[in-house]
Design a protein around this motif. Structure first.
Motif, PDB file in Angstrom:
ATOM      1  N   VAL A 129      40.102  48.099  31.407  1.00 26.70           N
ATOM      2  CA  VAL A 129      41.378  47.603  30.909  1.00 26.70           C
ATOM      3  C   VAL A 129      41.244  46.102  30.691  1.00 26.70           C
ATOM      4  O   VAL A 129      40.766  45.379  31.576  1.00 26.70           O
ATOM      5  CB  VAL A 129      42.525  47.869  31.909  1.00 26.70           C
ATOM      6  N   ILE A 130      41.632  45.639  29.526  1.00 27.01           N
ATOM      7  CA  ILE A 130      41.618  44.212  29.211  1.00 27.01           C
ATOM      8  C   ILE A 130      43.045  43.692  29.307  1.00 27.01           C
ATOM      9  O   ILE A 130      43.952  44.218  28.655  1.00 27.01           O
ATOM     10  CB  ILE A 130      41.051  43.969  27.799  1.00 27.01           C
ATOM     11  N   LEU A 131      43.253  42.683  30.128  1.00 31.73           N
ATOM     12  CA  LEU A 131      44.572  42.071  30.278  1.00 31.73           C
ATOM     13  C   LEU A 131      44.533  40.688  29.644  1.00 31.73           C
ATOM     14  O   LEU A 131      43.870  39.783  30.143  1.00 31.73           O
ATOM     15  CB  LEU A 131      44.958  41.964  31.757  1.00 31.73           C
ATOM     16  N   ARG A 132      45.225  40.541  28.538  1.00 30.64           N
ATOM     17  CA  ARG A 132      45.285  39.255  27.852  1.00 30.64           C
ATOM     18  C   ARG A 132      46.442  38.430  28.415  1.00 30.64           C
ATOM     19  O   ARG A 132      47.558  38.934  28.545  1.00 30.64           O
ATOM     20  CB  ARG A 132      45.477  39.456  26.353  1.00 30.64           C
ATOM     21  N   VAL A 133      46.161  37.194  28.734  1.00 31.53           N
ATOM     22  CA  VAL A 133      47.172  36.308  29.318  1.00 31.53           C
ATOM     23  C   VAL A 133      47.162  34.974  28.577  1.00 31.53           C
ATOM     24  O   VAL A 133      46.148  34.582  28.004  1.00 31.53           O
ATOM     25  CB  VAL A 133      46.910  36.078  30.825  1.00 31.53           C
ATOM     26  N   PRO A 134      48.301  34.248  28.563  1.00 29.88           N
ATOM     27  CA  PRO A 134      48.353  32.934  27.912  1.00 29.88           C
ATOM     28  C   PRO A 134      47.948  31.827  28.879  1.00 29.88           C
ATOM     29  O   PRO A 134      47.224  32.073  29.851  1.00 29.88           O
ATOM     30  CB  PRO A 134      49.823  32.832  27.501  1.00 29.88           C
ATOM     31  N   VAL A 135      48.424  30.620  28.631  1.00 31.12           N
ATOM     32  CA  VAL A 135      48.103  29.493  29.503  1.00 31.12           C
ATOM     33  C   VAL A 135      48.709  29.739  30.892  1.00 31.12           C
ATOM     34  O   VAL A 135      49.825  30.244  31.020  1.00 31.12           O
ATOM     35  CB  VAL A 135      48.622  28.177  28.877  1.00 31.12           C
ATOM     36  N   THR A 170      54.132  25.875  20.609  1.00 32.78           N
ATOM     37  CA  THR A 170      54.936  26.507  21.649  1.00 32.78           C
ATOM     38  C   THR A 170      54.052  27.407  22.496  1.00 32.78           C
ATOM     39  O   THR A 170      53.331  28.247  21.977  1.00 32.78           O
ATOM     40  CB  THR A 170      56.065  27.352  21.024  1.00 32.78           C
ATOM     41  N   ARG A 171      54.110  27.217  23.799  1.00 32.28           N
ATOM     42  CA  ARG A 171      53.310  28.008  24.730  1.00 32.28           C
ATOM     43  C   ARG A 171      54.232  28.792  25.664  1.00 32.28           C
ATOM     44  O   ARG A 171      55.393  28.437  25.831  1.00 32.28           O
ATOM     45  CB  ARG A 171      52.377  27.106  25.535  1.00 32.28           C
ATOM     46  N   CYS A 244      52.477  31.070  20.008  1.00 34.87           N
ATOM     47  CA  CYS A 244      51.420  31.997  20.432  1.00 34.87           C
ATOM     48  C   CYS A 244      51.930  33.024  21.442  1.00 34.87           C
ATOM     49  O   CYS A 244      51.253  33.355  22.414  1.00 34.87           O
ATOM     50  CB  CYS A 244      50.225  31.243  20.995  1.00 34.87           C
ATOM     51  N   GLN A 245      53.144  33.536  21.197  1.00 36.03           N
ATOM     52  CA  GLN A 245      53.723  34.522  22.110  1.00 36.03           C
ATOM     53  C   GLN A 245      52.962  35.840  22.040  1.00 36.03           C
ATOM     54  O   GLN A 245      52.614  36.316  20.957  1.00 36.03           O
ATOM     55  CB  GLN A 245      55.194  34.758  21.775  1.00 36.03           C
ATOM     56  N   LEU A 246      52.689  36.434  23.194  1.00 38.00           N
ATOM     57  CA  LEU A 246      52.026  37.728  23.270  1.00 38.00           C
ATOM     58  C   LEU A 246      53.055  38.860  23.259  1.00 38.00           C
ATOM     59  O   LEU A 246      54.152  38.722  23.811  1.00 38.00           O
ATOM     60  CB  LEU A 246      51.179  37.822  24.545  1.00 38.00           C
ATOM     61  N   TYR A 247      52.682  39.979  22.646  1.00 37.66           N
ATOM     62  CA  TYR A 247      53.548  41.156  22.572  1.00 37.66           C
ATOM     63  C   TYR A 247      53.351  41.974  23.850  1.00 37.66           C
ATOM     64  O   TYR A 247      52.260  42.481  24.115  1.00 37.66           O
ATOM     65  CB  TYR A 247      53.152  41.976  21.342  1.00 37.66           C
ATOM     66  N   THR A 248      54.413  42.074  24.651  1.00 36.36           N
ATOM     67  CA  THR A 248      54.273  42.692  25.979  1.00 36.36           C
ATOM     68  C   THR A 248      54.972  44.041  26.115  1.00 36.36           C
ATOM     69  O   THR A 248      55.076  44.572  27.215  1.00 36.36           O
ATOM     70  CB  THR A 248      54.832  41.749  27.062  1.00 36.36           C
ATOM     71  N   LYS A 249      55.453  44.613  25.003  1.00 36.51           N
ATOM     72  CA  LYS A 249      56.233  45.846  25.109  1.00 36.51           C
ATOM     73  C   LYS A 249      55.435  46.986  25.748  1.00 36.51           C
ATOM     74  O   LYS A 249      55.955  47.737  26.577  1.00 36.51           O
ATOM     75  CB  LYS A 249      56.760  46.285  23.738  1.00 36.51           C
TER      76      LYS A 249
END
Length: 275
Positions: A129-135, A170-171, A244-249
């Motif tokens: 499983v790859i978990l992508r996270v921001p700053v 925007t972060r 750079c908002q990630l889609y978390t649905k």
């Protein structure tokens, strides 16, 4: 039955939070915390580039899950040693994915490094499983360990030095403690997990806006911090989306208890800086 988890990069900002969360998960959880150069205080020193030694340690421990938090995140270091960075950020995840297949553990990759993701996804039959996270922000030995935490040092520098601070991109800063608690819940999830998940804070800030929050909490002047609303230009400028908002649905749809369990940025920092 004991649930056994290995955490790589366990001395880093994200890894240390993951280590604390799993260590506090109860008597039924056994944790092996790996670090590259540190040992003692519950850390085991292991060079992840030494594939033979890594395989020996993993075979002896027999993990159910491996959470891989080790990576070279510093662009300046990667530029000076691109071959070394490639080995750590792509070669190591690929090796861990092959071990996941042969030793039958679930590999969770906690960094958004494209080459590492491709190396993991390229191992057919590996549970990963790859978990992508921001700053990220969170408890850290040094504020310089995090691109958010270090802004506290900028606000506290009242020496007369001025700082030009990004007020363009925007972060969505995300707390490592929240991620760690989410991973504990995810490790107990009994249904199939999507191969790629996003986990992100929901509040948008520029770096300049984060500095204003820190200045308010610390009751310090911020005139030495100059907002820069222009997009990055020129040779060597990092290209990234303005938002750079990630889609978390998909992550939310897992239906885990308390959902993503996100902290509020200003509230978390108010409590943390009081300490």
């Amino acid at each position: 039955m004991t649930f056994k988890v290995i955490i790589t990069g366990a001395s880093g900002v994200l890894g240390s939070a993951v280590r604390a969360a799993f260590s506090g998960a109860g008597a039924g959880t056994e944790v092996l915390s790996l670090a590259h150069s540190r040992s003692g205080d519950g850390l085991t020193k292991l060079d992840l580039l030494n594939e033979g030694e890594v395989e020996r340690v993993f075979r002896d421990f027999k993990p159910n899950w491996v959470i891989h938090c080790a990576a070279e995140r510093r662009p300046d270091v990667a530029e000076k040693d691109p071959e070394g960075a490639q080995k750590l950020n792509a070669g190591v995840p690929g090796h861990l994915a092959r071990l996941a297949k042969s030793l039958k553990f679930t590999l969770l990759y906690g960094q958004a490094k494209l080459d590492g993701e491709l190396a993991i996804l390229g191992v057919e039959g590996a549970a990963a499983v790859i978990l992508r996270v921001p700053v990220l922000y969170g408890p850290a030995p040094n504020n310089s360990d995090s691109a958010v935490n270090i802004l506290v040092d900028v606000v506290q520098d009242q020496s007369g030095k001025s700082y030009k601070m990004d007020h363009y991109a925007t972060r969505y800063p995300t707390c490592t403690v929240d991620i760690a608690n989410f991973l504990v819940k995810l490790s107990a999830y009994k249904k199939p997990i999507p191969p790629i998940l996003h986990y992100s804070g929901a509040e948008p800030f520029t770096k300049y806006e984060m500095c204003l929050i820190f200045a308010q909490i610390l009751r310090l002047p911020h005139g030495h911090i100059i907002p820069d609303a222009d997009p990055p230009t020129g040779t060597g400028a990092t290209t990234r989306p303005r938002d750079c908002q990630l889609y978390t649905k998909e992550t939310e749809d897992l239906g885990l208890e308390d959902g993503l369990g996100l902290s509020l940025f200003e509230e978390w920092w108010s409590e943390y800086l009081k300490k």
